[in-house]
Design a protein around this motif. Structure first.
Motif, PDB file in Angstrom:
ATOM      1  N   GLU A  57       0.870  -1.114   0.108  1.00  0.00           N
ATOM      2  CA  GLU A  57       0.030  -0.054   0.007  1.00  0.00           C
ATOM      3  C   GLU A  57       0.794   1.295  -0.004  1.00  0.00           C
ATOM      4  N   ALA A  58       1.726   1.259   0.638  1.00  0.00           N
ATOM      5  CA  ALA A  58       2.902   2.550   0.847  1.00  0.00           C
ATOM      6  C   ALA A  58       3.586   2.556  -0.671  1.00  0.00           C
ATOM      7  N   MET A  59       3.935   1.459  -1.113  1.00  0.00           N
ATOM      8  CA  MET A  59       4.590   1.552  -2.608  1.00  0.00           C
ATOM      9  C   MET A  59       3.442   2.025  -3.545  1.00  0.00           C
ATOM     10  N   GLN A  60       2.176   1.722  -3.408  1.00  0.00           N
ATOM     11  CA  GLN A  60       1.240   2.176  -4.256  1.00  0.00           C
ATOM     12  C   GLN A  60       1.126   3.580  -4.034  1.00  0.00           C
ATOM     13  N   GLY A  61       1.047   4.276  -2.674  1.00  0.00           N
ATOM     14  CA  GLY A  61       1.054   5.721  -2.456  1.00  0.00           C
ATOM     15  C   GLY A  61       1.943   6.369  -3.191  1.00  0.00           C
ATOM     16  N   MET A  62       3.353   6.063  -3.054  1.00  0.00           N
ATOM     17  CA  MET A  62       4.359   6.358  -3.723  1.00  0.00           C
ATOM     18  C   MET A  62       4.171   6.672  -5.239  1.00  0.00           C
ATOM     19  N   ALA A  63       3.702   5.552  -5.666  1.00  0.00           N
ATOM     20  CA  ALA A  63       3.468   5.582  -7.172  1.00  0.00           C
ATOM     21  C   ALA A  63       2.461   6.697  -7.573  1.00  0.00           C
ATOM     22  N   LEU A  64       1.281   6.967  -6.810  1.00  0.00           N
ATOM     23  CA  LEU A  64       0.389   7.912  -6.783  1.00  0.00           C
ATOM     24  C   LEU A  64       1.003   9.257  -6.627  1.00  0.00           C
ATOM     25  N   LEU A  65       2.002   9.564  -5.934  1.00  0.00           N
ATOM     26  CA  LEU A  65       2.560  10.730  -5.682  1.00  0.00           C
ATOM     27  C   LEU A  65       3.362  10.928  -6.914  1.00  0.00           C
ATOM     28  N   LEU A  66       3.919   9.923  -7.432  1.00  0.00           N
ATOM     29  CA  LEU A  66       4.539  10.106  -8.891  1.00  0.00           C
ATOM     30  C   LEU A  66       3.645  10.648 -10.112  1.00  0.00           C
ATOM     31  N   LEU A  67       2.531  10.004 -10.083  1.00  0.00           N
ATOM     32  CA  LEU A  67       1.587  10.067 -11.048  1.00  0.00           C
ATOM     33  C   LEU A  67       1.151  11.480 -11.149  1.00  0.00           C
ATOM     34  N   HIS A  68       1.023  12.070  -9.920  1.00  0.00           N
ATOM     35  CA  HIS A  68       0.368  13.567  -9.669  1.00  0.00           C
ATOM     36  C   HIS A  68       1.659  14.288 -10.014  1.00  0.00           C
TER      37      HIS A  68
END
Length: 105
Positions: A57-68
């Motif tokens: 979940e934390a890795m997905q959160g970092m990926a979402l930060l990158l996406l934005h």
């Protein structure tokens, strides 16, 4: 009770959603873009927790930060940040196949 990482992930999904709505609808673009940036800043405030937590979940959160971050007007730092996130994923072992990780289907 959801963890702070889960809350950050949901808020970052909403930030990306608001950004896409702002891009596609010029009548409400200013308001939605402001909401999107506020949510993105909240996500950035949880970056330390996302970084230290080794969960998927934390890795997905970092990926979402990158996406934005790639949608920002000056995304120069995004490349540097993405390299750090990719190295973190490899350190956590998420580059292996799903069968070796033992993740549920």
């Amino acid at each position: 009770m959801p963890s702070r990482v889960q809350i950050a992930t949901v808020i970052l999904v909403l930030a990306n959603y608001n950004y896409q709505v702002a891009i596609r609808n010029p009548t409400i673009a200013k308001e939605k873009m402001k909401d999107s940036h506020h949510m993105f800043h909240y996500g950035l405030s949880t970056m330390c927790e996302l970084w230290l937590d080794g969960s998927l979940e934390a890795m997905q959160g970092m990926a979402l930060l990158l996406l934005h971050a790639r949608c920002l007007p000056k995304p120069a730092y995004t490349w540097h940040f993405s390299t750090h996130v990719l190295n973190r994923l490899i350190d956590a072992g998420y580059h292996r196949s799903a069968s070796r990780l033992g993740l549920r289907e």
